[in-house]
Each structure stands twice: as structure tokens, then as C-alpha cells.
Design a protein around this motif. Structure first.
Motif, PDB file in Angstrom:
ATOM      1  N   ASP A  75      17.994  45.530  48.502  1.00  0.00           N
ATOM      2  CA  ASP A  75      17.202  44.792  49.452  1.00  0.00           C
ATOM      3  C   ASP A  75      17.348  45.404  50.697  1.00  0.00           C
ATOM      4  OD1 ASP A  75      20.167  44.154  49.315  1.00  0.00           O
ATOM      5  OD2 ASP A  75      19.814  42.121  50.063  1.00  0.00           O
ATOM      6  N   HIS A  76      18.089  46.374  50.998  1.00  0.00           N
ATOM      7  CA  HIS A  76      18.181  47.036  52.454  1.00  0.00           C
ATOM      8  C   HIS A  76      17.913  48.415  52.068  1.00  0.00           C
ATOM      9  CE1 HIS A  76      20.122  43.256  53.518  1.00  0.00           C
ATOM     10  NE2 HIS A  76      19.691  43.412  54.738  1.00  0.00           N
ATOM     11  N   ASN A  77      16.831  48.814  51.721  1.00  0.00           N
ATOM     12  CA  ASN A  77      16.542  50.305  51.385  1.00  0.00           C
ATOM     13  C   ASN A  77      16.349  51.206  52.652  1.00  0.00           C
ATOM     14  OD1 ASN A  77      16.056  52.334  49.713  1.00  0.00           O
ATOM     15  ND2 ASN A  77      14.015  51.821  49.303  1.00  0.00           N
ATOM     16  N   GLU A  78      17.247  51.365  53.385  1.00  0.00           N
ATOM     17  CA  GLU A  78      17.229  52.097  54.505  1.00  0.00           C
ATOM     18  C   GLU A  78      18.559  52.817  54.717  1.00  0.00           C
ATOM     19  OE1 GLU A  78      14.145  50.089  57.339  1.00  0.00           O
ATOM     20  OE2 GLU A  78      15.876  49.470  57.823  1.00  0.00           O
ATOM     21  N   ILE A  79      18.407  53.839  55.484  1.00  0.00           N
ATOM     22  CA  ILE A  79      19.662  54.550  55.896  1.00  0.00           C
ATOM     23  C   ILE A  79      19.812  54.788  57.407  1.00  0.00           C
ATOM     24  CG2 ILE A  79      21.136  56.798  55.726  1.00  0.00           C
ATOM     25  CD1 ILE A  79      19.464  57.088  52.954  1.00  0.00           C
ATOM     26  N   TYR A  80      20.740  54.398  58.098  1.00  0.00           N
ATOM     27  CA  TYR A  80      20.962  54.824  59.406  1.00  0.00           C
ATOM     28  C   TYR A  80      22.176  55.677  59.606  1.00  0.00           C
ATOM     29  CZ  TYR A  80      18.292  50.413  60.721  1.00  0.00           C
ATOM     30  OH  TYR A  80      17.181  49.401  60.889  1.00  0.00           O
ATOM     31  N   LEU A  81      21.560  56.876  60.439  1.00  0.00           N
ATOM     32  CA  LEU A  81      22.586  58.060  60.701  1.00  0.00           C
ATOM     33  C   LEU A  81      22.636  58.348  62.187  1.00  0.00           C
ATOM     34  CD1 LEU A  81      21.157  60.490  57.983  1.00  0.00           C
ATOM     35  CD2 LEU A  81      23.087  59.013  57.595  1.00  0.00           C
ATOM     36  N   GLU A  82      23.708  58.546  62.559  1.00  0.00           N
ATOM     37  CA  GLU A  82      24.045  58.973  63.916  1.00  0.00           C
ATOM     38  C   GLU A  82      23.807  60.428  64.034  1.00  0.00           C
ATOM     39  OE1 GLU A  82      26.504  57.951  67.769  1.00  0.00           O
ATOM     40  OE2 GLU A  82      27.774  58.084  66.018  1.00  0.00           O
ATOM     41  N   LEU A  83      23.110  60.986  65.032  1.00  0.00           N
ATOM     42  CA  LEU A  83      22.621  62.387  64.839  1.00  0.00           C
ATOM     43  C   LEU A  83      22.628  63.235  66.179  1.00  0.00           C
ATOM     44  CD1 LEU A  83      21.195  64.691  63.086  1.00  0.00           C
ATOM     45  CD2 LEU A  83      18.833  63.451  63.934  1.00  0.00           C
ATOM     46  N   THR A  84      23.003  64.461  66.313  1.00  0.00           N
ATOM     47  CA  THR A  84      22.588  65.055  67.684  1.00  0.00           C
ATOM     48  C   THR A  84      21.455  65.715  67.531  1.00  0.00           C
ATOM     49  OG1 THR A  84      24.954  65.268  67.966  1.00  0.00           O
ATOM     50  CG2 THR A  84      23.591  66.869  69.148  1.00  0.00           C
ATOM     51  N   PRO A  85      20.229  65.404  68.154  1.00  0.00           N
ATOM     52  CA  PRO A  85      18.979  66.034  67.763  1.00  0.00           C
ATOM     53  C   PRO A  85      18.841  67.515  67.981  1.00  0.00           C
ATOM     54  CG  PRO A  85      18.760  64.494  69.373  1.00  0.00           C
ATOM     55  CD  PRO A  85      20.076  64.297  68.879  1.00  0.00           C
ATOM     56  N   GLU A  86      19.723  67.856  69.076  1.00  0.00           N
ATOM     57  CA  GLU A  86      19.645  69.195  69.550  1.00  0.00           C
ATOM     58  C   GLU A  86      20.100  70.078  68.040  1.00  0.00           C
ATOM     59  OE1 GLU A  86      19.867  73.066  71.325  1.00  0.00           O
ATOM     60  OE2 GLU A  86      19.164  71.031  72.080  1.00  0.00           O
ATOM     61  N   ASN A  87      20.951  69.634  67.299  1.00  0.00           N
ATOM     62  CA  ASN A  87      21.339  70.532  66.213  1.00  0.00           C
ATOM     63  C   ASN A  87      20.015  70.498  65.369  1.00  0.00           C
ATOM     64  OD1 ASN A  87      23.936  70.669  67.193  1.00  0.00           O
ATOM     65  ND2 ASN A  87      24.749  69.155  65.994  1.00  0.00           N
ATOM     66  N   LEU A  88      19.287  69.574  65.196  1.00  0.00           N
ATOM     67  CA  LEU A  88      18.359  69.576  64.195  1.00  0.00           C
ATOM     68  C   LEU A  88      17.099  70.299  64.530  1.00  0.00           C
ATOM     69  CD1 LEU A  88      17.015  68.448  61.624  1.00  0.00           C
ATOM     70  CD2 LEU A  88      15.982  66.346  63.064  1.00  0.00           C
ATOM     71  N   SER A  89      16.895  70.398  65.843  1.00  0.00           N
ATOM     72  CA  SER A  89      15.909  71.297  66.399  1.00  0.00           C
ATOM     73  C   SER A  89      16.564  72.683  66.463  1.00  0.00           C
ATOM     74  CB  SER A  89      16.088  71.028  67.955  1.00  0.00           C
ATOM     75  OG  SER A  89      15.148  71.540  68.519  1.00  0.00           O
ATOM     76  N   ARG A  90      17.682  72.950  66.221  1.00  0.00           N
ATOM     77  CA  ARG A  90      17.994  74.459  66.259  1.00  0.00           C
ATOM     78  C   ARG A  90      17.730  74.752  64.763  1.00  0.00           C
ATOM     79  NH1 ARG A  90      23.531  74.091  68.772  1.00  0.00           N
ATOM     80  NH2 ARG A  90      23.062  74.124  70.887  1.00  0.00           N
ATOM     81  N   ALA A  91      18.337  73.776  63.862  1.00  0.00           N
ATOM     82  CA  ALA A  91      17.902  74.424  62.468  1.00  0.00           C
ATOM     83  C   ALA A  91      16.563  74.702  62.140  1.00  0.00           C
ATOM     84  CB  ALA A  91      18.537  73.196  61.604  1.00  0.00           C
ATOM     85  N   LEU A  92      15.726  73.838  62.780  1.00  0.00           N
ATOM     86  CA  LEU A  92      14.329  74.029  62.432  1.00  0.00           C
ATOM     87  C   LEU A  92      13.766  75.282  63.171  1.00  0.00           C
ATOM     88  CD1 LEU A  92      13.265  70.289  62.573  1.00  0.00           C
ATOM     89  CD2 LEU A  92      13.457  71.712  60.549  1.00  0.00           C
ATOM     90  N   LYS A  93      14.371  75.589  64.196  1.00  0.00           N
ATOM     91  CA  LYS A  93      13.924  76.953  64.957  1.00  0.00           C
ATOM     92  C   LYS A  93      13.922  78.039  64.334  1.00  0.00           C
ATOM     93  CE  LYS A  93      14.177  75.790  69.799  1.00  0.00           C
ATOM     94  NZ  LYS A  93      15.319  74.933  70.417  1.00  0.00           N
ATOM     95  N   THR A  94      14.748  78.048  63.216  1.00  0.00           N
ATOM     96  CA  THR A  94      15.022  79.165  62.355  1.00  0.00           C
ATOM     97  C   THR A  94      14.011  79.071  61.159  1.00  0.00           C
ATOM     98  OG1 THR A  94      16.449  78.104  60.694  1.00  0.00           O
ATOM     99  CG2 THR A  94      17.536  79.203  62.466  1.00  0.00           C
ATOM    100  N   ALA A  95      13.157  78.078  61.133  1.00  0.00           N
ATOM    101  CA  ALA A  95      12.283  77.892  59.942  1.00  0.00           C
ATOM    102  C   ALA A  95      10.909  78.419  60.311  1.00  0.00           C
ATOM    103  CB  ALA A  95      12.309  76.520  59.565  1.00  0.00           C
TER     104      ALA A  95
END
Length: 280
Positions: A75-95
Motif C-alpha cells: 500500500d506504500h509502493n515507494e522508496i525514499y533514498l537520501e543521496l548526494t547528487p554530485e555522486n550520481l552526476s559523476r557516475a553518469l559523466k562516464t556514460a
């Protein structure tokens, strides 16, 4: 709780990278909320304490070729994560020219978003670069802290001038003052003003236009030439203008007189709201 997604289309990948770059410029840490049909990047500094807040919404179908998730409960089909967006941005830059990018929620010593980038290679075997981005799982009892910010009744809503132009004006003003006054009216006029003991500088923008709903709501009790204004931290405004990489089709600003400035950037499949509280 499970999550996995895959991007194959290069256009979608570049678009998602631009969004994550924008978020990383606007927030050091943020909340990533995953639901079956949407992703949200949320920054909810309490505006009352002078913090900015942000709400960015993406339709997952416009970015991902595959997207599967199971939330914390049926009944709560969601996920909440705390994240440092800089890390995601860095990972995607290699892609940049990857064949595929897979993103998965994993547990390696701690919960992680694992980004696996498959790069083209000359041999038959492909190269895979993996990034493990540590995340914090936010318990359900705290989810109410991350609801969409309510927009107070604004006094004026106006389309923004070309953001690059606005940014270069604000950059010059930043050298003179820490604060800027944004004022606008229902005749499509907007001014950026700085006032110090020595100088008073104003940049005028005309014929910007007001969204259709602006005049309907406000015309009954507001003179169209009357300016609504808010004095805000110039660094926060510049951070918003400098971080912007979404290339919006529409950019709007709502002003609640002396209380808050609310920016909205709209793209076909992304909407970004950014709130800067007024200084007293």
C-alpha cells in the motif's frame, strides 16, 4: 524493497544526465523518491528557516527503457533514498557514449545505488564500469517531511526572461551586493534591483507576459501595474540560474510579496520547482 532500471537510448541518457547535473548544482544532498511511474528529486530545507527548497519531477517512461520497483509495502509502493547528487552526476559523466546504463538498488556494506555503465569496446567483450553510490534509506515515518511544497497564493506570476541573460545580469550584481530585489507586475514587467549605500542599480525587463491564470486570479483585487517584490539572497538566485541545464520550454516566477519567490521550469518530461524565501 527492490529497484532496477535501464537506459539504452542515448538521447534519454543525455537528458537524464543533464537533469542530474542540474540537481547536483542545486543541492549537496537531496532525497530521491521512486514510485512506479515517476522519480522525484527533493530538497526540503525548511523555508521558514531561510533555506531553499526544490521539487523536481520526472516521468520515468520518458527516460528509462526498463523500470522495475517494489516499494516498502504493497500500500506504500515507494522508496525514499537520501543521496548526494554530485555522486550520481559523476557516475553518469562516464556514460557519455555508453551502450547501456543500469541502475540498481544494492546492499554492499551499506545500501547503494549501483550504476553499471556498459561502454563500447573494440573487442567482442564489452567494458563495464561500475559505480556504487552510498544512499540512506529513509523510513516511512519520515516520508511526510518530503511532500510537495505548497505554493502560497502568489501576488504576481510572470514568465522569466531568457535565463542566460538573467544570469549574466545577476552575476554582475553579485559583485556589488549580497541581496537582490525581484519585482514584477501583471503587465509583463519585471525588475532586478540592488541597493547599497553607494549605488542603486535596476535592470528592467518588459513584455515578458503573464501566464493566463495569473491575471484571472489577481485581476479582481490587484492593479496590473502594481509591483509585487521580494528581497532574496543573490547567491541562492545565482546558484539556481547557473545550475540550470534542463533547457526549459517554459520558465515562470511567482512572487508572494515580501515572502517567497517560486521558480518553475517546465520541459516536456521534467518539471523543476525552486523556492527562495524572502529576507526580512
Amino acid at each position: 524493497m527492490r529497484f532496477r532500471a535501464k537506459i539504452v537510448d542515448l538521447g534519454c541518457l543525455n537528458h537524464f544526465t543533464r537533469v542530474s547535473n542540474t540537481i547536483s548544482k542545486l543541492a549537496k544532498t537531496c532525497t530521491l523518491r521512486l514510485s512506479p511511474d515517476k522519480l522525484y528529486f527533493i530538497l526540503s530545507d525548511k523555508v521558514a528557516n531561510g533555506g531553499v527548497s526544490m521539487w523536481c519531477e520526472l516521468g520515468q517512461g520518458n527516460f528509462f527503457d526498463e523500470f522495475q520497483m517494489e516499494g516498502v509495502a504493497a500500500d506504500h509502493n515507494e522508496i525514499y533514498l537520501e543521496l548526494t547528487p554530485e555522486n550520481l552526476s559523476r557516475a553518469l559523466k562516464t556514460a557519455q557514449n555508453a551502450k547501456t546504463v543500469k541502475i540498481k538498488l544494492t546492499n554492499k556494506h551499506c545500501p547503494c545505488l549501483t550504476v553499471a555503465v556498459e561502454l563500447p569496446s573494440l573487442s567482442s567483450s564489452s567494458r563495464i564500469v561500475t559505480h556504487d553510490i552510498p544512499v540512506g534509506v529513509i523510513p516511512r515515518k519520515l516520508w511526510t517531511d518530503f511532500r510537495e511544497p505548497t505554493v502560497p497564493d502568489f501576488d504576481v506570476s510572470i514568465y522569466l526572461p531568457v535565463l542566460k541573460t538573467m544570469k549574466s545580469v545577476v552575476e554582475r550584481m553579485k559583485n556589488i551586493s549580497n541581496h537582490v530585489v525581484i519585482e514584477a507586475n501583471l503587465k509583463g514587467e519585471m525588475n532586478l534591483k540592488i541597493e547599497t549605500d553607494l549605488v542603486c542599480i535596476t535592470t528592467h525587463f518588459k513584455d515578458l507576459g503573464n501566464p493566463p491564470w495569473a491575471s484571472e486570479d489577481a485581476s479582481q483585487d490587484r492593479d496590473s501595474e502594481n509591483m509585487a517584490e521580494a528581497r532574496i539572497d543573490i547567491k541562492k538566485l545565482l546558484q539556481f540560474l547557473a545550475g540550470q541545464q534542463v533547457n526549459p520550454t517554459k520558465a515562470l516566477c511567482n512572487i508572494v510579496h515580501n515572502r517567497i519567490v517560486h521558480f518553475i521550469l517546465l520541459h516536456e518530461d521534467v518539471s523543476l520547482q525552486y523556492f527562495i524565501p524572502a529576507l526580512s
